[in-house]
Design an enzyme around this catalytic site. Structure first.
Site, PDB file in Angstrom:
ATOM      1  N   ASP A 184       0.835  -1.188   0.000  1.00  0.00           N
ATOM      2  CA  ASP A 184       0.000   0.000   0.000  1.00  0.00           C
ATOM      3  C   ASP A 184       0.880   1.253   0.000  1.00  0.00           C
ATOM      4  OD1 ASP A 184      -2.656   1.373   0.516  1.00  0.00           O
ATOM      5  OD2 ASP A 184      -1.544   1.998   2.300  1.00  0.00           O
ATOM      6  N   GLU A 210       1.353  -0.403  -5.027  1.00  0.00           N
ATOM      7  CA  GLU A 210       0.424   0.651  -5.396  1.00  0.00           C
ATOM      8  C   GLU A 210       1.210   1.928  -5.686  1.00  0.00           C
ATOM      9  OE1 GLU A 210      -3.396   3.180  -3.705  1.00  0.00           O
ATOM     10  OE2 GLU A 210      -1.800   2.518  -2.349  1.00  0.00           O
TER      11      GLU A 210
END
Length: 572
Positions: A184, A210
């Protein structure tokens, strides 16, 4: 790495990949699902439908609150939270793996919760964080990677102690059987920091990161491809634009090859993710769109040969912050959407798996607007219609046969039957498709109807599990040789075929050959006398038979063992 493309070819209308050799090439994000429900879903839906893996919500302890984003504010690296306990998590991983479905954990390692800089359960203190607490100017690389992201305490991921604590957490998850990680907010960490953390990880977990790129920003997705795969936000933005009818679908014919896009082997593709479906709903395809757009967008994403696709499966919401329903997700009711179960989406996972060996678009057609069609090198064909009704003969490039339209019905491999309509391909590869407005149709070689069918996507002869066609009852030593068997580190050459002695076409049960005359590999196997044998050379990973698979091209090798010892050769 789950994106497996096997080396196969078409020869005389027969496929070169034997039955049961399909890779799993698409995964699903079961957003905010509970661990026990995910385990059941793996067993009852995801495994049978051919999904490769599940991305699960962050499993670490986070702040209290009903909002979905509380899961992205960790307070420790303990495995606990509203999805279930540590024991339930471990059970889920084990149960999913038993049916061929991996677990990818969403790893929140850029930051801790928006508290003061003190997290005694890790422990982290103020010395383990950056001290930039102001807003971020996204044109300033240093601020992007050193300042608090929306007040979330930014970890000093360049420090040895911090890297060690993060790696300990990820290794703990790996010890429970987790196969991969979504990193993330990777954009907010220097690529070198993530690489250093990865170097501390046990084994070789799959990594995807990400990174939301923008032309005017200094941090680029391409910086992270040396570490692992990267989320291709260009794809989701483009899918949103065209499937919301802001441009003609015909323009998608070269998607994935455009300037500044990630290469296919590094790109994670998706119609939507948990962020942009809530934060940028106007530009992102979701279940809220009419015209069957969500299903059609997923059909295209799963059919088109670009990237490693992730299916989004979420719950309904009326405001941005709304958390998940309080009851079990696998009920698929009371707000749980279960988009991954939609026939149009779930059956296209099998389409992608069965067409993986021809990772290219062929036989492309469009009407100049919003009717498009394309094939996958003779292994599949799809038609998508967002204009008026369509009735047309298409050259599919596929072998003659009767195929289940997997958009309109479910295929039963055991009975080789279809619950919906079928589409017939003639001797010359032509088939008639009648596709109504805002609908689609798709056929593939793993869904052939009738006695001539081959549920595994291999050629009709290669899928046999090996009846004894001979009259002899003794055995004969047969030396099998595979030439041109150039391998990579950790990979070896095997033989596999239609007999139990040759693994019954299962890569996991294939017989390893000896590389004494590398790159020529040989092995002697006792086979039944006077028996017809079908076999192939196979490269695979030595420790994980599902990795690094490369099948010998062309038709199956066929010979009869006879009564005496023999030597049989083939070549990659």
């Amino acid at each position: 790495m789950k994106r497996l493309v096997m080396a196969c070819a078409l020869a005389g209308g027969a496929l070169s990949m034997p039955t049961h050799a399909e890779p799993r090439t698409a995964f699903v994000h079961l957003f905010e699902w509970q661990w026990n429900d995910i385990a059941s879903e793996c067993e009852n839906v995801l495994g049978p439908k051919g999904y490769s893996a599940v991305q699960v919500s962050p499993p670490q302890k986070s702040i209290n609150g009903s909002q979905w984003w509380t899961r992205y504010q960790p307070v420790s690296y303990a495995i606990e939270g509203r999805s279930g306990s540590r024991d339930e998590f471990a059970s889920m991983v084990k149960r999913c793996k038993a049916v061929g479905v991996d677990i990818y954990a969403d790893a929140v390692i850029n930051h801790m919760a928006a508290w003061d800089r003190d997290f005694p359960e890790v422990p982290f203190s103020q010395w383990d964080f950056h001290d930039c607490t102001g807003g971020i100017n996204y044109q300033d690389r240093w601020q992007v990677q050193n300042c608090d992201l929306v007040s979330l305490n930014d970890l000093a991921t360049e420090k040895d102690y911090v890297q060690g604590k993060i790696a300990d957490y990820m290794n703990d998850l790996t010890s429970l059987g987790v196969a991969g990680f979504r990193i993330d907010a990777a954009k907010h960490m220097p690529a070198g920091d993530i690489a250093a953390i990865k170097s501390r990880l046990n084994g070789n977990p799959y990594i995807y990161q990400e990174v939301i790129g923008a032309d005017n920003e200094p941090v680029k997705p391409s910086e992270y491809t040396g570490i692992g795969d990267v989320t291709e936000f260009n794809f989701t933005k483009t899918i949103g634009y065209y499937f919301k009818r802001r441009g003609a679908l015909k323009e998608l014919k070269n998607i994935g090859s455009w300037s500044n896009w990630l290469s296919s082997d590094k790109a994670i593709t998706f119609v939507a993710n948990h962020d942009n479906q809530r934060q940028d709903t106007d530009n992102t395809i979701t279940h809220k769109d009419g015209n069957n757009a969500n299903n059609l967008a997923h059909i295209f994403t799963l059919a088109w040969p670009y990237g490693y696709p992730k299916v989004m499966s979420s719950y309904d919401w009326s405001d941005h912050d709304q958390g998940p329903p309080g009851h079990g997700a696998s009920s698929c009711s009371g707000g749980w959407l279960c988009e991954h179960r939609n026939r149009e989406i779930a059956n296209m996972v099998s389409f992608r798996n069965h067409t993986a060996a021809q990772f290219r678009a062929t036989h492309q057609w469009d009407n100049g607007g919003n009717q498009i069609a394309f094939g996958r090198g003779g292994l599949g064909f799809v038609v998508i219609n967002m204009d008026g009704n369509l009735n047309r003969n298409f050259q599919t490039g596929m072998p003659k046969g009767v195929y289940c339209d997997v958009i309109a019905g479910d295929y039963n491999a055991a009975s080789r039957s279809c619950s919906g309509r079928t589409i017939t391909v003639d001797d010359n590869g032509f088939a008639n498709f009648e596709v109504y407005y805002n609908n689609a149709a798709a056929i593939h070689v793993g869904a052939i109807v009738g006695a001539g069918g081959n549920s595994g996507g291999g050629d009709n002869s290669g899928g046999s599990n090996g009846g004894d066609n001979g009259s002899g009852t003794g055995t004969v030593n047969t030396t099998l040789t595979c030439a041109n068997g150039n391998t990579t580190l950790g990979q070896s050459v095997y033989v596999v075929g239609n007999r139990a002695e040759l693994g019954n076409w299962s890569p996991a049960s294939a017989v390893k050959l000896d590389p004494a005359s590398y790159p020529i590999w040989t092995g002697t196997i006792a086979l039944p006398q006077n028996t017809a044998i079908e076999w192939k050379c196979l490269k695979r990973n030595e420790s994980n038979p599902g990795n690094d698979l490369v099948w010998q091209n062309g038709d199956n090798n066929i010979f009869n063992t006879g009564a005496n010892n023999s030597q049989i050769s083939a070549s990659f």
